[in-house]
Design a protein around this motif. Sequence first.
Motif, PDB file in Angstrom:
ATOM      1  N   ARG A 331       1.133  -0.673  -0.131  1.00  0.00           N
ATOM      2  CA  ARG A 331       0.226   0.150  -0.278  1.00  0.00           C
ATOM      3  C   ARG A 331       1.238   1.709  -0.191  1.00  0.00           C
ATOM      4  N   ASP A 334       0.599   5.703   3.513  1.00  0.00           N
ATOM      5  CA  ASP A 334      -0.679   6.462   3.801  1.00  0.00           C
ATOM      6  C   ASP A 334      -0.704   7.145   5.115  1.00  0.00           C
ATOM      7  N   GLU A 429     -12.179   2.139   1.681  1.00  0.00           N
ATOM      8  CA  GLU A 429     -12.137   2.731   2.246  1.00  0.00           C
ATOM      9  C   GLU A 429     -13.226   3.215   2.998  1.00  0.00           C
ATOM     10  N   ASP A 453     -10.789   1.824   8.722  1.00  0.00           N
ATOM     11  CA  ASP A 453     -11.348   3.463   8.147  1.00  0.00           C
ATOM     12  C   ASP A 453     -13.487   3.084   7.992  1.00  0.00           C
ATOM     13  N   ARG A 463     -11.954   6.398  15.153  1.00  0.00           N
ATOM     14  CA  ARG A 463     -11.592   5.274  14.969  1.00  0.00           C
ATOM     15  C   ARG A 463     -10.721   5.089  16.351  1.00  0.00           C
TER      16      ARG A 463
END
Length: 542
Positions: A331, A334, A429, A453, A463
């Motif tokens: 990924r 982020d 997400e 998410d 969260r």
Amino acid sequence: MQCFQGKSVYKGIVLGPVVVLKKNDYQVKRTRTEDPEAEIGRVEKAIEESKAQLQKLYDKALKEVGEASAAIFEVHQMMLEDDDYLEAIQNMIRTESINAEYAVAVTGDNFSEMFASMDDDYMKARAADIKDISERVVRNLSGQGDIDLSSIDPSVIVADDLTPSETVQMDKEKILAFVTVHGSTNSHTAILARMMNIPALIGVPMDLEQLENGMTAVVDGFKGEVIFDPDEETREATLKRMHEEEEKLKLLQELKGEENVTLDGHKINIYANIGSVGDIGYVLENDAGGIGLFRSEFLYLGRDDFPTEEEQFQAYRQAVQMMAGKKVIIRTLDIGADKQVDYFNLGKEDNPALGYRAIRICLKQPDIFKTQLRALLRAAVYGNLSIMYPMITSVEEVQQIYAIVDEVEKELQEQEIQYRIPEQGIMIETPASVMISDRLAEVVDFFSIGTNDLTQYTLAIDRQNEKLDDFYNPHHEAILRMIKMVTDNAHAHGKWAGICGELGADTELTEEFVRMGLDELSVAPSMILKLRKIVREMKVEE
Ligand code: PEP
Ligand code: MG
């Protein structure tokens, strides 16, 4: 014996010595001194101690992660020898007759502000270093010292709270369990505990001042309980339960090498989530079919400057080579929200989770993105690498990404550097991406649902906010319907869909996920064999 209840984020039971990380609780107070020279002597001693600690850190980093990452500890040692910095501290103590701690802390803040306001990016980045070394000297002055996790026995880490960059720097071999006063069940500390297969408790109402390094603790993730200084009976009962758990784990080991196939022949991929190349040991040990989420931002955490293209290339190449042909989904960056990195200078935001994060940073600062893409495209030559983009909300974002990938491809071609354009998918997400998943499925190769998410944005629940843990319900029907919708839309366009959020590892839902037709579940390595067992004992047609 002192017993506390907290929220368990990973089940397991251990008994071991405690290491207390008391760092946020030290308040530097200004006091008057009658003997400024004695205070200056204390500063000199604390600086020597700090330099010795930094030398140890340098040696350790050099051995474990190489020269490039170790260099920062050398820079810190040099900063501690800077005449301007030392004179500023001494002057302050002499002219204002104040204590050493206060003079070091204030000088650190002043120098840090001065660096932060410079035009040169390199000098700007030094602001965090000055703060860091000053905090180290203050810690030594106040007798807190440096907790060197490399020289301890495997221990129960007890802290107020832990940030992702703190946990990423820890030597995982030395951690038996985490116990924190704060933190939420969806924090990255919790994710790390699950990855490492160690019990972790958060929200434990303990007073760190009452605890000491070296005392014994029992951490029981099944009951959500921590017991400091357990009596003999508790110790014995714990050792017995630890043994029973080990036996259960041994039974699971028999499933290694077996397929994830239901009794009526339906297969599903069970992959692993990782944060760094160092975690691949857990992936192989637990017989994962691949890596479904490599959180690449962890390469950017716990350091003072961006990782170079070469450093990233080496990490990604090593990952695909170690996985020897199995899929490795990396990924892209982020960063933002709970994952803060000083050198990104992201600034303070009122709503960071709804703010400048993940793909938004990459699209706004394409230079950062391009460095990562170059490393990924180059590493793709060496194995089965896929790229996944986080926090997507529109088809236009995907098209912008592809345009940047095209630019990177052209540059690599011109430079005659070997590369490969791999499979490219997105994380689902955000509720927006769910609602347009039919259109997104036309332009991407796969979907991986980030339920952490997705739950936060769908239920409007932060969260990270521990007060809301009781409201954070990833089993909410809205979430389950979204997962089904995304899976169906992927399949309608011949694409595959998986889950890489924590919900993918929820054993209460494994059967339902298989029945929904999900193609992949990517979970903490410690959960792989547990999921395999459920899949192998179920029928889709029931
Ligand atoms: C998610 O949001 O579910 C996810 C897997 O990404 P992260 O937890 O890193 O935000
Ligand atoms: Mg996410």
